[in-house]
Design a protein around this motif. Structure first.
Motif, PDB file in Angstrom:
ATOM      1  N   ASN A   1      -0.868  13.048  -1.625  1.00 52.95           N
ATOM      2  CA  ASN A   1      -0.679  13.249  -3.072  1.00 52.95           C
ATOM      3  C   ASN A   1      -1.319  12.139  -3.891  1.00 52.95           C
ATOM      4  O   ASN A   1      -1.776  12.369  -5.002  1.00 52.95           O
ATOM      5  N   LYS A   2      -1.336  10.934  -3.316  1.00 48.72           N
ATOM      6  CA  LYS A   2      -1.943   9.803  -4.024  1.00 48.72           C
ATOM      7  C   LYS A   2      -2.501   8.820  -3.008  1.00 48.72           C
ATOM      8  O   LYS A   2      -1.812   8.423  -2.072  1.00 48.72           O
ATOM      9  N   VAL A   3      -3.759   8.446  -3.185  1.00 50.01           N
ATOM     10  CA  VAL A   3      -4.417   7.462  -2.319  1.00 50.01           C
ATOM     11  C   VAL A   3      -4.230   6.073  -2.929  1.00 50.01           C
ATOM     12  O   VAL A   3      -4.284   5.910  -4.150  1.00 50.01           O
ATOM     13  N   TYR A   4      -4.006   5.114  -2.079  1.00 47.62           N
ATOM     14  CA  TYR A   4      -3.835   3.737  -2.555  1.00 47.62           C
ATOM     15  C   TYR A   4      -5.109   3.234  -3.232  1.00 47.62           C
ATOM     16  O   TYR A   4      -6.210   3.396  -2.708  1.00 47.62           O
ATOM     17  N   GLN A   5      -4.923   2.629  -4.409  1.00 50.82           N
ATOM     18  CA  GLN A   5      -6.040   2.043  -5.143  1.00 50.82           C
ATOM     19  C   GLN A   5      -5.891   0.528  -5.156  1.00 50.82           C
ATOM     20  O   GLN A   5      -4.870   0.006  -5.610  1.00 50.82           O
TER      21      GLN A   5
ATOM     22  N   LEU B   1       4.378   2.305   7.790  1.00 49.00           N
ATOM     23  CA  LEU B   1       4.560   0.887   7.515  1.00 49.00           C
ATOM     24  C   LEU B   1       4.005   0.559   6.138  1.00 49.00           C
ATOM     25  O   LEU B   1       3.463   1.429   5.451  1.00 49.00           O
ATOM     26  N   ASP B   2       4.122  -0.697   5.752  1.00 48.70           N
ATOM     27  CA  ASP B   2       3.681  -1.089   4.414  1.00 48.70           C
ATOM     28  C   ASP B   2       2.161  -0.971   4.248  1.00 48.70           C
ATOM     29  O   ASP B   2       1.676  -0.563   3.206  1.00 48.70           O
ATOM     30  N   GLU B   3       1.422  -1.302   5.317  1.00 46.78           N
ATOM     31  CA  GLU B   3      -0.044  -1.312   5.225  1.00 46.78           C
ATOM     32  C   GLU B   3      -0.699  -0.153   5.972  1.00 46.78           C
ATOM     33  O   GLU B   3      -1.827   0.222   5.667  1.00 46.78           O
ATOM     34  N   PHE B   4      -0.006   0.403   6.953  1.00 48.85           N
ATOM     35  CA  PHE B   4      -0.578   1.459   7.788  1.00 48.85           C
ATOM     36  C   PHE B   4       0.483   2.517   8.105  1.00 48.85           C
ATOM     37  O   PHE B   4       1.679   2.244   8.028  1.00 48.85           O
ATOM     38  N   ALA B   5       0.005   3.690   8.489  1.00 49.56           N
ATOM     39  CA  ALA B   5       0.891   4.755   8.958  1.00 49.56           C
ATOM     40  C   ALA B   5       0.262   5.427  10.169  1.00 49.56           C
ATOM     41  O   ALA B   5      -0.964   5.432  10.332  1.00 49.56           O
TER      42      ALA B   5
ATOM     43  N   ARG C   1       0.835  -1.213   0.000  1.00 49.75           N
ATOM     44  CA  ARG C   1       0.000   0.000   0.000  1.00 49.75           C
ATOM     45  C   ARG C   1       0.868   1.261   0.000  1.00 49.75           C
ATOM     46  O   ARG C   1       0.601   2.195  -0.738  1.00 49.75           O
ATOM     47  N   LYS C   2       1.909   1.261   0.848  1.00 46.21           N
ATOM     48  CA  LYS C   2       2.767   2.431   0.934  1.00 46.21           C
ATOM     49  C   LYS C   2       3.465   2.709  -0.390  1.00 46.21           C
ATOM     50  O   LYS C   2       3.582   3.863  -0.829  1.00 46.21           O
ATOM     51  N   GLN C   3       3.929   1.653  -1.057  1.00 45.44           N
ATOM     52  CA  GLN C   3       4.629   1.814  -2.331  1.00 45.44           C
ATOM     53  C   GLN C   3       3.722   2.356  -3.428  1.00 45.44           C
ATOM     54  O   GLN C   3       4.189   2.990  -4.371  1.00 45.44           O
TER      55      GLN C   3
ATOM     56  N   VAL D   1      -4.198   7.851  12.265  1.00 44.48           N
ATOM     57  CA  VAL D   1      -3.853   6.530  11.735  1.00 44.48           C
ATOM     58  C   VAL D   1      -4.507   6.382  10.367  1.00 44.48           C
ATOM     59  O   VAL D   1      -5.662   6.787  10.173  1.00 44.48           O
ATOM     60  N   THR D   2      -3.763   5.815   9.406  1.00 41.26           N
ATOM     61  CA  THR D   2      -4.298   5.648   8.058  1.00 41.26           C
ATOM     62  C   THR D   2      -3.847   4.330   7.451  1.00 41.26           C
ATOM     63  O   THR D   2      -2.788   3.794   7.823  1.00 41.26           O
ATOM     64  N   ASP D   3      -4.652   3.803   6.542  1.00 40.96           N
ATOM     65  CA  ASP D   3      -4.253   2.639   5.750  1.00 40.96           C
ATOM     66  C   ASP D   3      -3.980   3.051   4.307  1.00 40.96           C
ATOM     67  O   ASP D   3      -4.023   2.239   3.403  1.00 40.96           O
TER      68      ASP D   3
END
Length: 374
Positions: free
Chosen positions: A241-245, A31-35, A2-4, A102-104
């Motif tokens: 800037n960009k939301v995970y899709q 983190l990869d899935e959450f921040a 997700r982060k990438q 907290v965000t995913d």
């Protein structure tokens, strides 16, 4: 993953102002899935006690152990920070204000206590914001003071909720779906005591794609005031800037649509079948009601006897409507029987109507033990 495949950019400043030591603190982990992004303001009256740092380290470590976007998880982070301050050995009681985001990388949730602030912007306008847990804030809401007086009001730091309380009650938001170009600002009292909300809103309304420029513009605005007694100030700005899709989203939507269509079709088929069965039942009932009359006429025809002495038995009138009852009663009058004994499935109401229409001397309610003399 997700982060990438998303782009969240965070920048911050944290300075002591005119104080000897900075008791504010900001920290975050992606983190990869959450921040998780956390800001805290130490409000213990001891310069060498880092309440804010202890609170944020507790939140970050707890979040890394079990990252989650649930309301319970965010509340748990805040409660652990509170316990950390309560359990710390110190000559003074440790206290702090804190705000956690907290965000995913698709949605976010925030929790807070005290008077650190969150202000979220969407499309250049305020979209979400926190509410100070102070006496001055309550006075604003009760219209005892004007909103612009809160910045310097003597009760602005008189908090009824903060980290370091035994009866700890933080506020946790609902999930918020993120959109590209969303901007999130976290800041302490050194900012909001000297830069009013309208000025902050102007900076974010005119913000370009550079996060650091936005942070610098707000600090320049603060320092241009040249406050004589500037408290510690910390400001963190996060640009979405960009939301995970989710690449599986289309497949999932297609699957949901397919299942929905199947369920709707099945419901329609079941509905049609039930309607058909009900219609057949109604039709059979109608046939029964009308065939009662037809049966009597048929018996008269094949027997060659026109005179009807009496009729005994169930007449299936319990569900008959007014038209059917009237049709049956008219025929009974025409036959002129000596006795009518309706039983079981005739129905109490139709029997009462029959007595009313034909007469109690002819109509007798049929029941067990009733004797008929020929």
């Amino acid at each position: 993953m997700r982060k990438q495949n998303s782009d969240f950019e965070a920048r911050f400043i944290s300075e002591e102002g005119s104080r000897l030591k900075n008791r504010d603190y900001f920290g975050y982990v992606e983190l990869d899935e959450f921040a998780c992004y956390v800001i805290a303001d130490g409000i213990t009256e001891v310069t060498d006690v880092e309440s804010a740092r202890l609170a944020i380290e507790t939140v970050i470590l707890s979040f890394q152990e079990n990252p989650s976007l649930s309301k319970r998880a965010v509340k748990r982070l805040l409660k652990r920070a509170n316990r950390a301050l309560l359990g710390k050995e110190s000559d003074r009681r440790l206290k702090a204000s804190i705000t956690v985001v907290v965000t995913d990388y698709q949605k976010m949730r925030y929790g807070y206590v005290g008077n650190t602030r969150l202000r979220m912007y969407r499309g250049g306008a305020v979209y979400r914001q926190t509410r100070d847990m102070s006496l001055a804030q309550e006075m604003v809401e009760q219209e005892k003071i004007a909103k612009d007086e809160l910045m310097q009001h003597e009760e602005r730091n008189n908090l009824y909720a903060y980290l370091g309380q035994k009866n700890f009650k933080p506020v946790v938001s609902k999930k918020i779906k993120l959109a590209e170009t969303d901007m999130i600002a976290l800041y302490t009292r050194g900012i909001w005591e000297n830069v009013d909300e309208a000025e902050l809103d102007d900076v974010f309304a005119e913000a370009d794609n550079e996060v650091q420029t936005t942070v610098d513009n707000i600090e320049d605005l603060l320092l241009s005031r040249q406050p004589e007694n500037l408290d510690n100030y910390t400001l963190a700005v996060i640009f979405v800037n960009k939301v995970y899709q989710n690449p599986e989203k289309r497949k999932r939507i297609k699957k949901i649509v397919t299942i929905t269509v199947i369920v709707v079709i099945a419901a329609i088929v079941i509905g049609v079948v039930l309607w058909f069965l009900r219609d057949r039942k109604v039709q059979r009932t109608e046939d029964m009601n009308y065939h009662f009359t037809n049966t009597v006429e048929y018996i008269k025809q094949i027997s060659g006897i026109d005179r009807i002495h009496g009729i005994i038995g169930g007449m299936h009138l319990v569900n008959a409507d007014e038209a059917r009852l009237q049709y049956t009663f008219d025929n009974m009058k025409r036959w002129k029987p000596d006795i009518l004994i309706p039983c079981h499935c005739t129905g109490a109401t139709p029997v009462a109507r029959m007595i009313e229409a034909i007469g109690s001397d002819i109509v007798k309610w049929g029941c067990s033990g009733y004797t008929v003399k020929a």
